[in-house]
Design an enzyme around this catalytic site. Sequence first.
Site, short mmCIF file in Angstrom:
data_model
loop_
_atom_site.label_atom_id
_atom_site.label_comp_id
_atom_site.label_asym_id
_atom_site.label_seq_id
_atom_site.Cartn_x
_atom_site.Cartn_y
_atom_site.Cartn_z
N GLU A 83 18.42 -30.07 3.82
CA GLU A 83 17.62 -29.90 2.62
C GLU A 83 17.79 -28.44 2.19
O GLU A 83 18.02 -27.56 3.03
CB GLU A 83 16.14 -30.16 2.93
CG GLU A 83 15.86 -31.60 3.31
CD GLU A 83 14.37 -31.90 3.42
OE1 GLU A 83 13.92 -32.85 2.80
OE2 GLU A 83 13.66 -31.16 4.14
N ALA A 84 17.66 -28.19 0.89
CA ALA A 84 17.85 -26.83 0.39
C ALA A 84 16.89 -25.87 1.10
O ALA A 84 17.20 -24.69 1.31
CB ALA A 84 17.62 -26.79 -1.12
N THR A 122 3.70 -34.21 0.71
CA THR A 122 2.91 -33.45 1.68
C THR A 122 1.76 -32.66 1.05
O THR A 122 0.93 -32.11 1.75
CB THR A 122 3.80 -32.44 2.44
OG1 THR A 122 4.36 -31.53 1.49
CG2 THR A 122 4.90 -33.13 3.21
N ASP A 170 6.93 -24.31 12.55
CA ASP A 170 7.22 -25.08 13.77
C ASP A 170 8.70 -25.02 14.13
O ASP A 170 9.17 -25.79 14.96
CB ASP A 170 6.73 -26.53 13.65
CG ASP A 170 7.41 -27.29 12.53
OD1 ASP A 170 7.96 -26.65 11.61
OD2 ASP A 170 7.40 -28.54 12.56
N SER A 204 4.85 -34.77 -4.71
CA SER A 204 5.06 -34.28 -3.35
C SER A 204 4.56 -35.31 -2.35
O SER A 204 3.58 -36.01 -2.62
CB SER A 204 4.31 -32.96 -3.16
OG SER A 204 4.09 -32.72 -1.79
N ARG A 217 5.88 -31.78 -8.00
CA ARG A 217 6.84 -30.66 -7.94
C ARG A 217 7.80 -30.73 -9.12
O ARG A 217 8.29 -31.80 -9.48
CB ARG A 217 7.65 -30.72 -6.65
CG ARG A 217 6.85 -30.51 -5.42
CD ARG A 217 7.74 -30.10 -4.23
NE ARG A 217 7.02 -30.28 -2.99
CZ ARG A 217 6.09 -29.44 -2.54
NH1 ARG A 217 5.76 -28.36 -3.23
NH2 ARG A 217 5.47 -29.67 -1.41
N SER A 232 3.65 -27.54 10.39
CA SER A 232 4.86 -26.88 9.92
C SER A 232 4.59 -25.62 9.09
O SER A 232 3.94 -24.70 9.57
CB SER A 232 5.67 -27.91 9.14
OG SER A 232 6.89 -27.41 8.74
#
Length: 545
Positions: free
Chosen positions: A371-372, A503, A279, A501, A508, A65
Amino acid sequence: MAHFEEVCKQSDLHPKPAGLVLQYGTAGFRTSANKLDHIMFRMGLLATLRSKKTKATIGVMVTASHNPEEDNGVKLIDPMGEMLTSSWEDYATQLANTEQNELLKTLKDIIEKEAIDMSQEANVYVGKDTRRSSASLSQAVLDGVKALGGHCKDYGLVTTPQLHYMVCCQNTQGKYGEATVEGYYHKLSQAFSQLAKNASNRTDDQKHLSVDGANGIGAIKVREMESHLRKHMQLSVFNDGSRGKLNHQCGADFVKVQQKLPTGIKINPGDRCCSFDGDADRIVYYYTDSQGDFHLLDGDKIATLISTFLKELLNEAGLDLKIAVVQTAYANGSSTHYLENTMKVIVKCTKTGVKHLHHAAQEFDIGVYFEANGHGTVLFSDGAEEKIQQLASDTNTNDERKKAAFLLQNTINIINQTVGDAISDMLLIEAILAIKGMSVQHWDAIYSDLPNRQLKVKVSDRRVIDTTDAERRAVTPAGLQEAIDDLVKKYEKARSFVRPSGTEDVVRVYAEADTQESADALAHEVSLAVYGLAGGVGDEPKPLH
Ligand code: NG1
Ligand code: ZN
């Protein structure tokens, strides 16, 4: 038993580095590409088992991504085009972390636990993004499928949402559309031209959109689609991969987090622009004004535009369907306030991660989830789709109701309901703006975002942070939530939360407040609290100004 011998033989060609431990997280597996060969092979095995178990086609997408070019990753796609079910995420993790000599045992355990009939046929669809490592990694997936005797179809370079679409088409015997890239372009562009017919005469300027393709697969695919859209849209594609590096200083994640223009894009003040991620499952819009100030229209603004449009159509059609917007804690406070108090729609907040939003959206007749960061789509329940189709074909309906039903019908067709899709979202947004005769500036003015800031803090083990209330409050480590509460009290209209996070190996931090200075200061102070109370490593976070 021949298959197991083949698995052993092939597995030796895709050996696991001893001791390496990875977890199937919210975005599947994601890390440096050079650690992933064995993971890919094993996900080929798992997808084959999943296909035998569900008696349906399963997808495997090789992508990382919005991560840097050097990373890669893999995600499995379940029969209706949705994310892999959670119980199988555990199998994915087990299979990934089993040492080489135990692989067969782990595989057989899964087969036994799930009572999989190994004589059942298996079909797996494989796709990949444009990363250099994706070619050999997707080959490893194919090797895994073949080793267990599964059939595979290699779609080659496709966007993540295109592969989700293919899987859904295949498993609905073509009801959702034709399982080819051409079929995807055809379905979406047909719906777009039907919608665009309802726009009053638009100038070429109004039809023009600048697209930042993040130097990734989205750029290639939107170019391929362009010829289908020519009459209704004029695209200028930047960061098309011919020169720049994937996601580097460009793409939806860069634009959203940095809150500035991507490099490599040439635009004039007021031009409508959008950025895809690597992606093409995320999209954000933006423009600059005559003073050169940057204006971002993120997932929250997109959700607002789409849900307003749908609510108006439902009213015009006289259809009593329950519509809700699903967000996460990252949604701007102004958007939630606007949706709840002005638009009066149901708003739900879930944990970060698309599958949480997707599940929550399934509970309503129409669930708009974003999602924002710009990942999102709209889900229509079977019942809602039926009512809309019935009304559209009802000969007794008056013209206004019929027109609304027809618009709703084409809105359903333009949307990729399997997962967030930058190309499909882009077409829907363009259609709505055209039908409403709305400029990007008008759209932006629906509500004003509260200034906000996202930061990352490195800690020795991010799992020390546990959260509750859809991640809006920290339960551990002791004292952290109290510290955040005290800091928030110092600022006007302020809100802040922290979470590990899923990922990246970071914590965060999010903060919003009445001014950018306050949001920045609050985010910094909360970062310091995380650093101090949750085992920060490296240099102490520095103030932004
Ligand atoms: P993490 O790294 O868990 O924050 C990020 C995004 C998610 C989601 C996943 C999957 C933010 C703050 N987080 O997750 O929304 O998109 O990646 O790609 O944008
Ligand atoms: Zn993505």
